[in-house]
Scaffold this motif. Structure first.
Motif, PDB file in Angstrom:
ATOM      1  N   THR A   1       1.271  -7.142  -2.835  1.00  0.00           N
ATOM      2  CA  THR A   1       1.695  -5.742  -2.700  1.00  0.00           C
ATOM      3  C   THR A   1       3.198  -5.647  -2.508  1.00  0.00           C
ATOM      4  N   ASN A   2       3.756  -6.540  -1.685  1.00  0.00           N
ATOM      5  CA  ASN A   2       5.195  -6.516  -1.429  1.00  0.00           C
ATOM      6  C   ASN A   2       5.993  -6.766  -2.702  1.00  0.00           C
TER       7      ASN A   2
ATOM      8  N   PRO B   1      -1.197  -3.708  -7.187  1.00  0.00           N
ATOM      9  CA  PRO B   1      -1.171  -3.398  -8.628  1.00  0.00           C
ATOM     10  C   PRO B   1      -2.560  -3.371  -9.243  1.00  0.00           C
ATOM     11  N   SER B   2      -2.754  -2.523 -10.242  1.00  0.00           N
ATOM     12  CA  SER B   2      -4.051  -2.431 -10.919  1.00  0.00           C
ATOM     13  C   SER B   2      -4.356  -3.702 -11.702  1.00  0.00           C
ATOM     14  N   VAL B   3      -3.316  -4.368 -12.192  1.00  0.00           N
ATOM     15  CA  VAL B   3      -3.488  -5.663 -12.850  1.00  0.00           C
ATOM     16  C   VAL B   3      -2.643  -6.672 -12.065  1.00  0.00           C
TER      17      VAL B   3
ATOM     18  N   ARG C   1     -12.939  -4.329  -0.463  1.00  0.00           N
ATOM     19  CA  ARG C   1     -11.676  -4.321   0.276  1.00  0.00           C
ATOM     20  C   ARG C   1     -10.509  -4.376  -0.709  1.00  0.00           C
ATOM     21  N   ARG C   2      -9.412  -3.744  -0.359  1.00  0.00           N
ATOM     22  CA  ARG C   2      -8.251  -3.716  -1.243  1.00  0.00           C
ATOM     23  C   ARG C   2      -7.796  -5.123  -1.602  1.00  0.00           C
ATOM     24  N   GLY C   3      -7.719  -5.383  -2.902  1.00  0.00           N
ATOM     25  CA  GLY C   3      -7.150  -6.633  -3.389  1.00  0.00           C
ATOM     26  C   GLY C   3      -8.124  -7.781  -3.537  1.00  0.00           C
TER      27      GLY C   3
END
Length: 496
Positions: free
Chosen positions: A113-114, A122-124, A242-244
């Motif tokens: 994310t950073n 990011p979506s990809v 969960r995110r990611g």
């Protein structure tokens, strides 16, 4: 029964993948715990990308602490094993492996994310993240599992010891696997294969809650368990919701003789009959099919879905069985029925051959499988209507109820595929295509790098051979990694 092999066949694939998979020696008694392989093809809903870095995968086992995020983000997929950071969480009261896996995944997700620069994942992504879950063994150093193991209201979700008595203790019980550890006992069947009981991994008595630490066994025949298994234990806000996090490693499977990677004695200690085991296998497969569909539906994927060959072989065998006509020279691997004619396994043998995905038939007379020769082995299989094939080993330390390293005859009701091996003679009651010859030894690192640079790392590179890199130790940080137990299969794509 995995062994080091080097891929040179020209496969077409959507994404090139660098797999690190266990290559430790295994037998039908202790098969590699690579999980349930479905005959159904499933593809992730991820956007395909033709990028070398995103076409790699790493499964680290950094026991000493958290795995290096810098190393993780160098790969297209990093999937974390249950033993990650074990030296830390194994000392906790109670153990909290599940929370440490989530934290490790979050660390990598935050790093990705950073890098994105806009504060969102990011979506990809350049790196996808996965975590470990068990499909059949209930490991109570995971909090979600421990809560159910310790709650008597959920005892029906687990396989039990046969005729368990509260009077049993560590030195007084009739089982192969001890139901007690120190002053803790449980009527729920469990073994110590792969656990970390003191004086192993823990500085003192290991703490997994009210019950002993161990590998308990989920009972997939229980309908209420199935809903919890799919929608709480595996697909949850701690995993692919969960995110990611978008990948899962779903370990181990059920076989006719017990649970993969178990310590043995499952049938003896539980009293499970052949029909009980058949019902458990069917329920397990049904739940895994539902689970796999759910995983893909929410945008995730499982490591086991990468495994193509055993599933396709099983499907091909089913189709072959369906087409067998009366009087054919072939036998049914599902029913074990053998048509009239020359169906002796002695006439259909392949030297230097072993199998993957075996379902082992428990021997009735151990004298017919322990310390025997090849002729006796094939005759034993021929005389058993349920035996579809066998693997004869000249030297087998894991023969069922055999002592020492002697010859052994593995009787099989089913198998997924065959492959070349240094020790093993395969025989079958139905015709099976011989395995391909061993692939050539791969080039050394400098030669492999030159091949990649000159033939693949160019626009529209279309070299006729697929390169395969052997990884002795891939960018180690402070991980306790037995890297010589892993091989890497490097598959490169030419596009759709």
């Amino acid at each position: 029964m995995l062994s080091k092999s080097y891929l040179t066949d020209p496969f077409k694939c959507i994404i090139g993948v660098l797999f690190l998979i266990s290559a430790a020696s295994a037998s039908p008694t202790f098969p590699a715990g690579n999980g349930y392989v479905s005959p159904k093809w499933r593809l992730p809903r991820w956007q395909p990308v033709y990028d070398m870095k995103r076409s790699t995968a790493l499964m680290p086992c950094n026991q000493s602490g958290f795995h290096s995020v810098d190393e993780a983000t160098k790969y297209g997929l990093v999937s974390y094993d249950w033993s990650n950071a074990k030296d830390i969480w194994a000392q906790h009261h109670p153990m909290d492996d599940e929370e440490y896996l989530t934290t490790q995944a979050d660390m990598v997700v935050q790093a990705i994310t950073n890098v994105s620069g806009n504060g969102s994942f990011p979506s990809v992504p350049t790196t996808r993240v996965g975590v470990y879950r068990q499909s059949i063994k209930a490991l109570n150093w995971f909090t979600t599992v421990r809560e159910k193991v310790d709650d008597p209201a959920y005892s029906g979700w687990f396989i039990k010891f046969k005729n368990y008595s509260q009077a049993y203790n560590t030195s007084h019980h009739p089982y192969i696997n001890n139901p007690c550890t120190y002053d803790k006992c449980s009527s729920l069947y469990h073994d110590q294969a792969g656990t970390m009981e003191y004086p192993g991994e823990c500085a003192a008595e290991c703490d997994c809650g009210d019950a002993p630490c161990g590998g308990y066994v989920f009972d997939h025949r229980n309908a209420s368990f199935a809903e919890w298994f799919i929608h709480v234990w595996v697909v949850s806000n701690e995993t692919i919701l969960r995110r990611g996090i978008s990948e899962l490693y779903l370990d181990d499977r059920v076989l006719s003789w017990g649970i993969s990677e178990g310590s043995g004695g499952f049938l003896n200690d539980t009293g499970m009959t052949p029909q009980d085991m058949a019902d458990l296998i069917d329920a397990f497969a049904a739940n895994m099919e539902r689970l796999y569909d759910r995983i893909v539906a929410v945008g995730g994927f499982s490591w086991q879905m990468f495994d193509r060959d055993p599933g396709l072989m099983a499907l091909a065998l089913e189709q072959q069985q369906a087409s067998i006509s009366p009087g054919s020279q072939q036998g049914s691997m599902e029913t074990g029925s053998i048509p009239v004619g020359n169906t002796s396994t002695c006439t259909r043998t392949h030297a230097h051959t072993d199998v993957a995905g075996p379902s082992v038939l428990q021997p009735v007379e151990h004298d017919n499988v322990c310390g025997v020769d090849l002729q006796t082995c094939c005759q034993t299989c021929d005389a058993n209507a349920r035996c579809a094939a066998y693997v004869f080993k000249e030297h087998e330390p894991y023969g069922i109820n055999c002592t020492g390293t002697t010859s052994y005859c593995w009787l099989l009701t089913h198998f997924a595929s065959i492959h070349t091996a240094t020790d093993g003679t395969f025989g079958s009651k139905i015709p099976v295509t011989p395995p391909p010859p061993p692939s050539p030894v791969p080039p050394q690192a400098d030669k492999c790098a030159a091949i990649l640079r000159e033939q693949y790392c160019v626009d529209n590179g279309t070299a006729s051979q697929r390169a395969m890199a052997y990884i002795n130790n891939a960018n180690p940080d402070n991980a306790t990694v037995l890297a010589d137990q892993y091989i890497a299969e490097f598959l490169l794509t030419r596009g759709p």
